[in-house]
Design an enzyme around this catalytic site. Sequence first.
Site, PDB file in Angstrom:
ATOM      1  N   LYS A   1       0.786  -1.111   0.049  1.00  0.00           N
ATOM      2  CA  LYS A   1      -0.076  -0.135   0.004  1.00  0.00           C
ATOM      3  C   LYS A   1       0.934   1.359   0.036  1.00  0.00           C
ATOM      4  O   LYS A   1       0.402   2.154  -0.799  1.00  0.00           O
ATOM      5  CB  LYS A   1      -0.950  -0.114   1.302  1.00  0.00           C
ATOM      6  CG  LYS A   1      -2.056  -1.066   1.105  1.00  0.00           C
ATOM      7  CD  LYS A   1      -2.766  -1.292   2.419  1.00  0.00           C
ATOM      8  CE  LYS A   1      -3.845  -2.434   2.061  1.00  0.00           C
ATOM      9  NZ  LYS A   1      -4.330  -3.022   3.362  1.00  0.00           N
TER      10      LYS A   1
ATOM     11  N   GLN B   1      -4.401  -1.519   9.566  1.00  0.00           N
ATOM     12  CA  GLN B   1      -4.381  -2.910   9.118  1.00  0.00           C
ATOM     13  C   GLN B   1      -4.987  -3.649   9.922  1.00  0.00           C
ATOM     14  O   GLN B   1      -4.603  -3.805  11.112  1.00  0.00           O
ATOM     15  CB  GLN B   1      -2.871  -3.009   8.669  1.00  0.00           C
ATOM     16  CG  GLN B   1      -2.705  -4.481   8.019  1.00  0.00           C
ATOM     17  CD  GLN B   1      -3.426  -4.556   6.695  1.00  0.00           C
ATOM     18  OE1 GLN B   1      -3.221  -3.340   5.793  1.00  0.00           O
ATOM     19  NE2 GLN B   1      -4.023  -5.460   6.309  1.00  0.00           N
TER      20      GLN B   1
ATOM     21  N   ASP C   1     -10.815   3.039   4.377  1.00  0.00           N
ATOM     22  CA  ASP C   1     -11.148   1.788   4.196  1.00  0.00           C
ATOM     23  C   ASP C   1     -13.048   1.607   4.074  1.00  0.00           C
ATOM     24  O   ASP C   1     -13.602   0.520   3.629  1.00  0.00           O
ATOM     25  CB  ASP C   1     -10.752   0.925   5.482  1.00  0.00           C
ATOM     26  CG  ASP C   1      -9.778  -0.121   5.141  1.00  0.00           C
ATOM     27  OD1 ASP C   1      -9.651  -0.502   4.227  1.00  0.00           O
ATOM     28  OD2 ASP C   1      -9.018  -0.450   6.094  1.00  0.00           O
TER      29      ASP C   1
END
Length: 286
Positions: free
Chosen positions: A53, A97, A120
């Site tokens: 990422k 994460q 997200d």
Amino acid sequence: MAQLIDGKLISAQVLQEVAAEVELIGAEHGIKPTLAVVLVGEDPASQVYVSNKVKRAIEAGMGSIEHRLDADTTQAALNELIDALNNDPEVHGILVQLPLPSHLDEDAVISAIHPAKDVDGFHPLNVGALASGRPSLVPCTPQGCMIMLRQVHPDLSGKHAVVVGRSNIVGKPMAALLLQANCTVTIVHSRTQHIESLCRQADILVAAIGRPEFINADWVKPGATVIDVGINARDVDGKRKLVGDVAFESVAQVAGAITPVPGGVGPMTIACLLLNTTRAARLQLT
Ligand code: NDP
């Protein structure tokens, strides 16, 4: 043989658009869209995801900040970091994460992220916005699946979509996006009866189960479009290999179009994360 929906190629196009948008935001507003990624602990898969990422964000010309915290980080310390990132005007997207070590409360962490920085799309406000048909920041994996589907079906209206799996990160938001695109949506899961015959009715079949090669050709209507979200490691001829939730070789003989694993949904997820970061930057400008 089914048409291959190439996630590597489509994600490269999305990343080009992201890079252009990063430049435009910079030129118009003098800011650099910046993604902050938080990793708690040393889970090897999570470390690989985070590195990818960060790498892609930098390639797209974005700012990228990494916070790697010890596995025994307390909830209070993590909340404090999220608070600081929420209040930092130079941070536009925050990604924690998952999964987190078991002593940490994932729901509390997701809720602590400012909804306008929630790249997200897991914050309850963003989940509610999607469910009520007013999407803002949408979860990356289903968003990537929609972009791939649109390549084959610019108009999804009236199609019967069957989503296998009902997780909060894939199955449910996928179903909401398909519904918004005017599909007739069926969600099936581990308690569903006659799952095979329901799948066989699908014009669009999305597999997000987490079981290697679970869906075979008998489950698929001839000509259907199959999106395979699954990423599973399997031993093939003594070698570790990544396979999806769909038995690719046999299903590709029946389907009209299909995504491969790897090289399908995976690269789209990262591209959509960066797309969300530019959207978050715009949201914070308004
Ligand atoms: P979860 O484990 O959270 O959810 C799996 C879903 O599949 C559940 O709803 C479960 O049903 C359902 N399921 C499990 N077994 C069966 C069965 N035998 N029959 C029918 N349904 C079943 O997984 P995720 O949604 O997080 O992920 C799914 C897959 O997608 C995984 O392989 C994951 O690695 C992959 N993934 C890939 C991403 C990418 O970028 N390509 C991103 C995210 C995930 P129930 O609710 O009843 O238990």
